[in-house]
Motif scaffolding. Structure first.
Motif, mmCIF file in Angstrom:
data_model
loop_
_atom_site.group_PDB
_atom_site.id
_atom_site.type_symbol
_atom_site.label_atom_id
_atom_site.label_comp_id
_atom_site.label_asym_id
_atom_site.label_seq_id
_atom_site.Cartn_x
_atom_site.Cartn_y
_atom_site.Cartn_z
ATOM 1 N N VAL A 58 -3.441 -4.360 4.054
ATOM 2 C CA VAL A 58 -3.127 -5.664 4.021
ATOM 3 C C VAL A 58 -1.750 -6.181 3.000
ATOM 4 O O VAL A 58 -1.680 -5.510 2.092
ATOM 5 C CB VAL A 58 -4.221 -6.616 3.770
ATOM 6 C CG1 VAL A 58 -4.095 -8.094 3.542
ATOM 7 C CG2 VAL A 58 -5.378 -6.597 4.560
ATOM 8 N N SER A 59 -0.774 -6.811 3.810
ATOM 9 C CA SER A 59 0.486 -7.074 3.053
ATOM 10 C C SER A 59 0.625 -8.664 2.763
ATOM 11 O O SER A 59 0.044 -9.540 3.372
ATOM 12 C CB SER A 59 1.479 -6.611 3.834
ATOM 13 O OG SER A 59 1.760 -7.260 5.155
ATOM 14 N N GLY A 92 -0.374 7.331 2.366
ATOM 15 C CA GLY A 92 -1.666 8.362 1.863
ATOM 16 C C GLY A 92 -2.564 7.982 1.087
ATOM 17 O O GLY A 92 -3.758 8.451 1.196
ATOM 18 N N ASP A 93 -2.590 6.579 0.559
ATOM 19 C CA ASP A 93 -3.732 5.931 0.176
ATOM 20 C C ASP A 93 -4.799 5.602 1.320
ATOM 21 O O ASP A 93 -5.889 5.242 0.760
ATOM 22 C CB ASP A 93 -3.190 4.765 -0.801
ATOM 23 C CG ASP A 93 -3.055 5.075 -2.280
ATOM 24 O OD1 ASP A 93 -3.059 6.480 -2.358
ATOM 25 O OD2 ASP A 93 -2.587 4.204 -2.819
ATOM 26 N N ARG A 94 -4.180 5.359 2.337
ATOM 27 C CA ARG A 94 -5.042 4.762 3.340
ATOM 28 C C ARG A 94 -6.294 5.466 3.709
ATOM 29 O O ARG A 94 -7.341 4.764 4.260
ATOM 30 C CB ARG A 94 -4.357 4.283 4.736
ATOM 31 C CG ARG A 94 -3.218 3.347 4.474
ATOM 32 C CD ARG A 94 -2.247 3.394 5.596
ATOM 33 N NE ARG A 94 -1.489 2.112 5.470
ATOM 34 C CZ ARG A 94 -0.328 1.775 4.799
ATOM 35 N NH1 ARG A 94 -0.183 2.772 3.787
ATOM 36 N NH2 ARG A 94 0.437 0.693 4.851
ATOM 37 N N ALA A 95 -6.537 6.731 3.534
ATOM 38 C CA ALA A 95 -7.608 7.566 3.795
ATOM 39 C C ALA A 95 -8.741 7.406 3.007
ATOM 40 O O ALA A 95 -9.801 7.293 3.305
ATOM 41 C CB ALA A 95 -7.120 8.968 3.941
ATOM 42 N N THR A 96 -8.613 6.704 1.617
ATOM 43 C CA THR A 96 -9.653 6.636 0.982
ATOM 44 C C THR A 96 -10.331 5.458 1.134
ATOM 45 O O THR A 96 -11.415 5.160 0.708
ATOM 46 C CB THR A 96 -9.011 6.417 -0.680
ATOM 47 O OG1 THR A 96 -8.108 5.373 -0.748
ATOM 48 C CG2 THR A 96 -8.297 7.751 -0.772
ATOM 49 N N GLY A 97 -9.860 4.310 1.941
ATOM 50 C CA GLY A 97 -10.542 3.288 2.086
ATOM 51 C C GLY A 97 -10.746 2.245 0.908
ATOM 52 O O GLY A 97 -11.716 1.357 0.837
ATOM 53 N N GLY A 98 -9.872 2.457 -0.004
ATOM 54 C CA GLY A 98 -9.577 1.823 -1.282
ATOM 55 C C GLY A 98 -9.070 0.376 -1.003
ATOM 56 O O GLY A 98 -8.898 -0.099 0.166
ATOM 57 N N THR A 99 -9.277 -0.513 -2.022
ATOM 58 C CA THR A 99 -8.728 -1.709 -2.114
ATOM 59 C C THR A 99 -7.577 -2.184 -3.011
ATOM 60 O O THR A 99 -7.821 -1.419 -4.328
ATOM 61 C CB THR A 99 -10.135 -2.932 -2.346
ATOM 62 O OG1 THR A 99 -10.541 -2.713 -3.579
ATOM 63 C CG2 THR A 99 -11.092 -2.576 -1.196
ATOM 64 N N LYS A 100 -7.118 -3.432 -3.086
ATOM 65 C CA LYS A 100 -6.115 -3.675 -4.007
ATOM 66 C C LYS A 100 -6.416 -5.269 -4.233
ATOM 67 O O LYS A 100 -6.785 -5.783 -3.211
ATOM 68 C CB LYS A 100 -4.745 -3.339 -3.637
ATOM 69 C CG LYS A 100 -4.383 -4.022 -2.337
ATOM 70 C CD LYS A 100 -2.997 -3.628 -1.965
ATOM 71 C CE LYS A 100 -2.586 -4.197 -0.585
ATOM 72 N NZ LYS A 100 -1.218 -3.804 -0.198
ATOM 73 N N GLY A 117 0.907 -1.198 -0.083
ATOM 74 C CA GLY A 117 -0.032 -0.111 -0.053
ATOM 75 C C GLY A 117 0.826 1.226 0.086
ATOM 76 O O GLY A 117 1.790 1.235 0.832
ATOM 77 N N VAL A 118 0.717 2.413 -0.790
ATOM 78 C CA VAL A 118 1.348 3.478 -0.663
ATOM 79 C C VAL A 118 0.763 4.326 0.248
ATOM 80 O O VAL A 118 -0.169 4.455 0.618
ATOM 81 C CB VAL A 118 1.014 4.207 -2.212
ATOM 82 C CG1 VAL A 118 1.681 5.347 -2.444
ATOM 83 C CG2 VAL A 118 1.277 3.283 -3.389
#
Length: 187
Positions: free
Chosen positions: A166-167, A142-150, A139-140
């Motif tokens: 998650v890693s 700053g991306d965590r605030a968006t609640g996105g998925t990968k 995960g990059v």
């Protein structure tokens, strides 16, 4: 043989040479005319869902479906091999019958196999399984605030969407019905 008065959810019927599971049923007694039973049926093999109405008291043929607890042993070509927990017999189930369940099968996993006249019809997996993520991109910041998925690849080879935090190497809980991420598992 049974009558429409004996219908209940989960009962398997043999209609016109095909097996159908009763999803829901409703007895209807209109003010005029005879009573009838409105049913929703699901084809055991194809998964097709249909609505069908029967007159009350109509005889319907029931199918004897044996649900057995089995352990997944290994995959052999296009078949999955299971062992009956009671008799220790090995049963070969075609990949088409296993379907999407193959994405969540691990060695030694306990499942329920429904069998009719010696032919496996379908598998019932546990509603959730715990699997290890073999690969996912980090995960990059700053991306965590968006609640996105990968996307993440599981140890079975299946790919699911997971939250960005998650890693790789973590164990996660996955819903076997729709492949949804349910949370991390603390080992």
């Amino acid at each position: 043989m049974a009558t429409t008065n004996d219908l209940k959810n989960g009962l398997v019927l043999n209609l016109d040479g095909q097996l159908w599971t009763v999803v829901s049923f409703q007895h209807v007694k209109p003010g005029k005319g005879g009573a009838f039973v409105r049913t929703t049926l699901k084809n055991v093999l194809s998964g097709k869902v249909v609505d069908r109405t029967f007159n009350a008291g109509t005889k319907v043929e029931t199918a004897n479906v044996d649900k057995r607890a089995m352990t997944f042993l290994y995959r052999e070509g296009a078949e999955f091999v299971f062992m009956d927990a009671d008799t220790y017999d090995q049963v070969h189930v075609p990949a088409e019958t296993v379907g999407d369940g193959a994405n969540y099968l691990l060695d030694s996993m306990e499942v329920v196999v429904a069998v009719h006249d010696g032919t496996p019809l379908y598998l019932e997996l546990p509603t959730s399984v715990e699997l290890v993520i073999t690969h996912t991109d980090p995960g990059v910041q700053g991306d965590r605030a968006t609640g996105g998925t990968k996307p993440a690849t599981l140890e079975t080879g299946a790919e699911i969407a997971v939250p960005l935090f998650v890693s790789t190497g973590e164990k996660v809980k996955v819903d076997t019905r729709d492949g949804r991420y349910l949370g991390r598992v603390n080992s």
